[in-house]
Structure formats: C-alpha cells, structure tokens
Design a protein around this motif. Sequence first.
Motif, PDB file in Angstrom:
ATOM      1  N   LEU A 148      -0.641  -1.073  -6.131  1.00 43.10           N
ATOM      2  CA  LEU A 148      -1.415  -2.856  -5.751  1.00 43.10           C
ATOM      3  C   LEU A 148      -1.646  -3.635  -4.369  1.00 43.10           C
ATOM      4  O   LEU A 148      -2.060  -3.957  -4.141  1.00 43.10           O
ATOM      5  CB  LEU A 148      -1.462  -3.784  -7.147  1.00 43.10           C
ATOM      6  CG  LEU A 148      -1.930  -3.238  -8.656  1.00 43.10           C
ATOM      7  CD1 LEU A 148      -1.593  -3.970  -9.546  1.00 43.10           C
ATOM      8  CD2 LEU A 148      -3.205  -2.946  -8.615  1.00 43.10           C
ATOM      9  N   HIS A 149      -0.641  -2.631  -3.956  1.00 46.85           N
ATOM     10  CA  HIS A 149      -0.433  -3.631  -2.730  1.00 46.85           C
ATOM     11  C   HIS A 149       0.283  -2.150  -1.759  1.00 46.85           C
ATOM     12  O   HIS A 149       1.882  -2.066  -1.777  1.00 46.85           O
ATOM     13  CB  HIS A 149       1.443  -4.969  -3.094  1.00 46.85           C
ATOM     14  CG  HIS A 149       0.837  -6.057  -3.457  1.00 46.85           C
ATOM     15  ND1 HIS A 149      -0.196  -6.604  -3.437  1.00 46.85           N
ATOM     16  CD2 HIS A 149       0.953  -5.613  -4.899  1.00 46.85           C
ATOM     17  CE1 HIS A 149      -0.721  -7.278  -4.864  1.00 46.85           C
ATOM     18  NE2 HIS A 149       0.513  -6.957  -5.081  1.00 46.85           N
TER      19      HIS A 149
ATOM     20  N   ALA B 131       9.373  -0.234  -4.537  1.00 45.08           N
ATOM     21  CA  ALA B 131       8.244  -0.339  -3.911  1.00 45.08           C
ATOM     22  C   ALA B 131       7.317   0.075  -3.277  1.00 45.08           C
ATOM     23  O   ALA B 131       6.347   0.522  -3.686  1.00 45.08           O
ATOM     24  CB  ALA B 131       8.572  -1.211  -1.953  1.00 45.08           C
ATOM     25  N   ALA B 132       7.984   1.750  -4.015  1.00 43.92           N
ATOM     26  CA  ALA B 132       7.450   3.144  -4.163  1.00 43.92           C
ATOM     27  C   ALA B 132       7.171   3.427  -6.065  1.00 43.92           C
ATOM     28  O   ALA B 132       6.474   3.787  -6.116  1.00 43.92           O
ATOM     29  CB  ALA B 132       8.082   4.028  -3.884  1.00 43.92           C
ATOM     30  N   PHE B 133       6.944   2.713  -6.607  1.00 44.71           N
ATOM     31  CA  PHE B 133       6.351   2.206  -8.241  1.00 44.71           C
ATOM     32  C   PHE B 133       5.372   2.221  -7.495  1.00 44.71           C
ATOM     33  O   PHE B 133       4.641   1.314  -6.917  1.00 44.71           O
ATOM     34  CB  PHE B 133       7.549   1.235  -8.912  1.00 44.71           C
ATOM     35  CG  PHE B 133       7.357   0.695 -10.629  1.00 44.71           C
ATOM     36  CD1 PHE B 133       8.074   2.487 -10.560  1.00 44.71           C
ATOM     37  CD2 PHE B 133       6.204  -0.107 -10.628  1.00 44.71           C
ATOM     38  CE1 PHE B 133       7.442   1.655 -12.540  1.00 44.71           C
ATOM     39  CE2 PHE B 133       5.649   0.246 -12.178  1.00 44.71           C
ATOM     40  CZ  PHE B 133       6.823   1.196 -13.327  1.00 44.71           C
ATOM     41  N   PRO B 134       4.707   3.122  -8.816  1.00 42.13           N
ATOM     42  CA  PRO B 134       3.290   2.856  -8.742  1.00 42.13           C
ATOM     43  C   PRO B 134       2.496   1.808  -9.369  1.00 42.13           C
ATOM     44  O   PRO B 134       1.765   1.894  -8.352  1.00 42.13           O
ATOM     45  CB  PRO B 134       2.973   4.310  -9.664  1.00 42.13           C
ATOM     46  CG  PRO B 134       3.851   4.970 -10.031  1.00 42.13           C
ATOM     47  CD  PRO B 134       5.343   4.376 -10.020  1.00 42.13           C
ATOM     48  N   LEU B 135       2.641   0.712  -9.885  1.00 44.82           N
ATOM     49  CA  LEU B 135       1.955   0.032  -9.644  1.00 44.82           C
ATOM     50  C   LEU B 135       1.895  -0.660  -8.589  1.00 44.82           C
ATOM     51  O   LEU B 135       0.764  -1.439  -7.924  1.00 44.82           O
ATOM     52  CB  LEU B 135       2.903  -1.072 -10.343  1.00 44.82           C
ATOM     53  CG  LEU B 135       1.889  -2.335 -10.654  1.00 44.82           C
ATOM     54  CD1 LEU B 135       0.487  -1.349 -11.245  1.00 44.82           C
ATOM     55  CD2 LEU B 135       2.605  -3.087 -12.210  1.00 44.82           C
TER      56      LEU B 135
ATOM     57  N   VAL C  54       2.195  -3.205   1.213  1.00 49.53           N
ATOM     58  CA  VAL C  54       3.974  -3.853   1.066  1.00 49.53           C
ATOM     59  C   VAL C  54       4.955  -2.470   0.977  1.00 49.53           C
ATOM     60  O   VAL C  54       5.638  -2.795   1.141  1.00 49.53           O
ATOM     61  CB  VAL C  54       3.355  -5.048  -0.303  1.00 49.53           C
ATOM     62  CG1 VAL C  54       5.050  -5.248  -0.397  1.00 49.53           C
ATOM     63  CG2 VAL C  54       2.785  -5.968  -0.065  1.00 49.53           C
ATOM     64  N   PHE C  55       3.968  -1.875   0.060  1.00 48.53           N
ATOM     65  CA  PHE C  55       5.075  -0.029   0.083  1.00 48.53           C
ATOM     66  C   PHE C  55       5.339   0.183   1.494  1.00 48.53           C
ATOM     67  O   PHE C  55       6.604   0.883   1.285  1.00 48.53           O
ATOM     68  CB  PHE C  55       4.139   1.101  -0.998  1.00 48.53           C
ATOM     69  CG  PHE C  55       5.020   2.102  -0.545  1.00 48.53           C
ATOM     70  CD1 PHE C  55       5.767   2.219  -0.862  1.00 48.53           C
ATOM     71  CD2 PHE C  55       3.625   2.695   0.079  1.00 48.53           C
ATOM     72  CE1 PHE C  55       5.735   4.212  -0.879  1.00 48.53           C
ATOM     73  CE2 PHE C  55       3.624   4.239   0.296  1.00 48.53           C
ATOM     74  CZ  PHE C  55       5.058   4.821   0.022  1.00 48.53           C
ATOM     75  N   GLU C  56       4.637   0.619   1.991  1.00 50.83           N
ATOM     76  CA  GLU C  56       4.258   1.269   3.143  1.00 50.83           C
ATOM     77  C   GLU C  56       5.447   0.677   4.161  1.00 50.83           C
ATOM     78  O   GLU C  56       6.318   1.478   4.921  1.00 50.83           O
ATOM     79  CB  GLU C  56       2.859   1.380   3.607  1.00 50.83           C
ATOM     80  CG  GLU C  56       2.882   2.107   5.115  1.00 50.83           C
ATOM     81  CD  GLU C  56       2.234   2.508   5.918  1.00 50.83           C
ATOM     82  OE1 GLU C  56       2.338   3.502   6.403  1.00 50.83           O
ATOM     83  OE2 GLU C  56       0.857   2.399   5.116  1.00 50.83           O
TER      84      GLU C  56
END
Length: 547
Positions: free
Chosen positions: A274-275, A266-270, A278-280
């Motif tokens: 973009l999302h 989820a922490a991957f730069p892409l 979702v990452f957080e």
Amino acid sequence: MEDTEIKIARFSSCRGVAFEINPNRSNPFAIGSPPKQEERIGTWLWLPWTRTSSFKVLPQPHTISPTRSRTSSHFCDIDADDDGVELEFIAEFQDLEKQEKSNGVKVQKLLPKTDPPRSTSRLSIILLDQGFTMYKWLFLVCVTMNVVALALSAAGYFPYAKTNATLFSIGNILALTLCRSEAVLRVIFWLVVKAIGRPCVSLRLKTASTSFLQSLGGIHSGCGVSSIAWLVYSLVLTLGNREKTSSEIIGVACSILLLILLSSLAAFPLVRHLHHNVFERTHRFAGWMALILLWVFIILSSCYEPNSHTYDLTMSKLVKKQEFWFTLATTILIVIPWLCVRRVKVSVSAPSSHASIIKFEGGVKAGLLGRVSPSPLSEWHAFGIISDGEKEHMMLAGAVGDFTKSLISTPPKHLWVRTMHFAGLPYLVNLYQRVLLVATGSGICVFLSFLLQPSPADVCLIWVAKDIELNFGKEIRELVNKYSKEKVMVHDTAISGRPNVAEMSVNAAIRWNVEVVIVTSNPQGSRDVLRACKRAKIPAFGPIWDS
C-alpha cells in the motif's frame, strides 16, 4: 445486397466476459492459429486454445466496430470494467438488429448467462492465494534452522552460539545482504547458465535451479527475522552479565535492534503493497543507520576492557574478531551498487498517455533488467530492457505510478541509472532449449530482447494487451513483427476481446513442444497461467511479488 451469414465463435473468457474472435480481420494483431492447427468445419474456424460455449451469426465484420474496453488501472492487466464491455456489446448487437430489416441479414441472438466475475484483491492473491511456494519454503527452512540453533544454545547444548550470539545475528545480516546483492546475483545467474544451460543437463535440475533462484527473497526475509531473534537473545545474555559490558555498548545494540525492527516492519506485505515509497525509504535509511551503528558496536565491543571499564582502540584486536570481517563484507556488498550510479542523458517518448519509452546509449544482453531514478536517494524503479545488443537499449514504462506518469507529462532529459544491470527470472530463459514466453500489457518489455538478438533458447511468444499500436506505439509493434510469425501469437483485446490466457498458454506450450513456460503479468494473471500449466504437467514460472 445478398443474404450473407458469417459465423463467428463467441465464448466466455476466464472472468466471464463474452467476446468474439474473427480470424478474418485484416489487423495483423488479430489472434490466429498457425496453418497446421486450423480446422475448418463448414464455415467455422476452430481455434484450438479456446472453448466455444456459444455461437451467433453476424453480418460481414466490416459492419462491426471493435469493442474497446476501458484502460486498466495496472498496465500489465488485461481486465476491464465487465459491465461496460457487455453493455457496449449489447449496444452493437442492437444496431445489428436494426440493420437486419434493411439489409435482409439474419441475426441469431444467443447471449449466454454469465456469472459475475469474482473480485480478488492483489494483496490476497500475493499473500494467501499462491499456495506453499518455494519462497515460503525457503523462508520456513531459514527461520527453522535459526530457531533450532537458538533453542539448543539456550538449553546449553550449543555453547559456541551462546558465546557468539552477536556473530550469529551479524551472519544473518550478511546472508540477507548476499541474497539482495545485484553484483553477487549477476555472477551466480551467469555461473548457473554456463554450468547447466546445456542440452545434456536434465530438465528437472534446470527447473529446480530456476525455482530456487527466483525465490531467494525467502532467504532474505527469513534471515532478517532470524537476525532480530539472535540480537534479542544476545541482549538478554548481555543484560544478564551486566558487569562485563558498558552502557554505551548496550545503548548502541538497542538502537540497532530498533532500526532492524523498523526496517522489517516497513517490509511487511501490507505496508509494502500500500505504501511502497515508505517501505523503500525506510528500508534503505534504517538499514544504513543500522550498519553505521553496527560498526560503532563492533569497535566498542572489541576494544572494551571489562576489568578497567576502559576502551583500548587498537587495530590488532579489531581484525581478530569474526564480527569485523562479517560487517566489512556486508558493507562492501551494500556499497558496490552505489559505485555504479550515474546520471545519464535519455530520450523519452510517449506513444500514448498510458506508456512511455526511455532510450539509452549502449547495447545490453537479453534477459537483464535495469533500474532508473529521478532521485537516487529516495526511489528506484526496475524495468525490463529492450535491446538488440548493439548501439542502444530502451525501457517500456507503463503509466501506473507517479514516476511513470511524470515520464509522459514532463519527459526528463537526464535520469539516474545503475550501470550494472541485474539478472532476474528472464535471464534464466538462457537455461533452456525451447521456451514459451507469455506477457500481458507492458510485461512484453522483459522478453523483447530475446526476439531481437540471438539466444541459446528457441523462444515462442504470446502477448496479450489492449490497443497495442495505440498504447505502445508503432515502434514496439514493429519490433514484434520482426520475429518469425510462426512463433508469435499477439492478441489485441480491444479488437478480439479478453481471452483465457491460461488455457491459451497451455495449448500453445503443447503445440510448440516447449520445455518451460515463463509468464510476466499481474499477480492474478500469473497465478492462473502457473496453475493451468501445473495441471497440464508443464513447468512454468512467473515473477513472484518478493522474488
């Protein structure tokens, strides 16, 4: 009417958009030079931070309406639609040609050909176009050290790591948590400023410390990758010695591995770019679940009796394990920020549809940042803090996302905040004696406190933005006006066009004889300023994407 000719410099910006600078404008935010730096040649006014590539002769400036560019998609940007700007300019020029016949004013047409601007995505700048930064260097060092230790262990040259592979995985988790703990970093930043923020300390040591502290995210991500590698290694060893463990322990360990993998992906730069929501949320909830299961793993593995295949749940066995203390420290670091969460009353005003001002009670020291949220379990937003250090502080929020736009459409009466403010790159201004601050758009918010309250550093400011009073309001403009006019350069791009901010910054740094330049802008703007300063051998820093 007398024939009058006023010469106005016209040149191309760093992105190939032609614009004008008229030093005779009455607007206080029109760009101008300090008196010592002005050089008049006939009726020309030379601005030392610009390069004039072409000139034209125009009638009196009051006959020209200022060219206004479109609002940027990102409020810290100063970019606009290039074709729109050029068309507006040509339309104005055609109007002047029509006036020429009636007013007897001579108009000289000199429109230079400009190459179309290159379109560069933010993601490519973040990932590929920043060079080998300190962040990447720290990431590489961290991963390399762990890979070497793991390889030595697998080869039999590091027996301690082989028997304590799980401890190395948990140790990496503790290290990555330390690099993100706002309480720990607040103390570290304060200690660094106190220890080396003196005139007798060399500038090289100060800049090295600044570069390291703003790039701690490299250690965070490096330890995250390394913890996964050590956990996989531990599982392989455990499965190879299956009779000394239980199925429950293996199941919990596999669940922890999957959760850490999910959090890392989820922490991957892409994904993060973009999302972000979702990452957080994934990063937070997957991390919490992994921590809970880690406690289950520590208890089960510490109390398991391989001979009888039973569990002896005694505290004496648990506290003797290093894994227990590492996990306890990690838990405390994660819990501390949540103990400071409060729901507070706020006052939100919107000077325009592009920005809002959130006001809170209580003064805050210059250089600190704060987090606010409409829903603390789902999202948090970090902003620079504007304060005179006395009764109140406020945040300037550009309308670039759902939350910041909602502040304008439906201003809240209360927000969730973390009462423990955290230190970032702006706080390190206190390390130096003379600093040039460069901001675009709403990025001014992280620097305004240095103009409003005493600071160890003597600061100078460049602020480039569109429609300053229209977008940011009279209050922000007046805060800037309170500071010494000799140390402030404010450029309204709606009036004077888009400047070459990088070149402007270098020339201003030389003119004001500063020790360091600190910039806050969009990724491309920050990169341009940092590169220009590097070529001029001027230390410069800007917040990186994952600092």
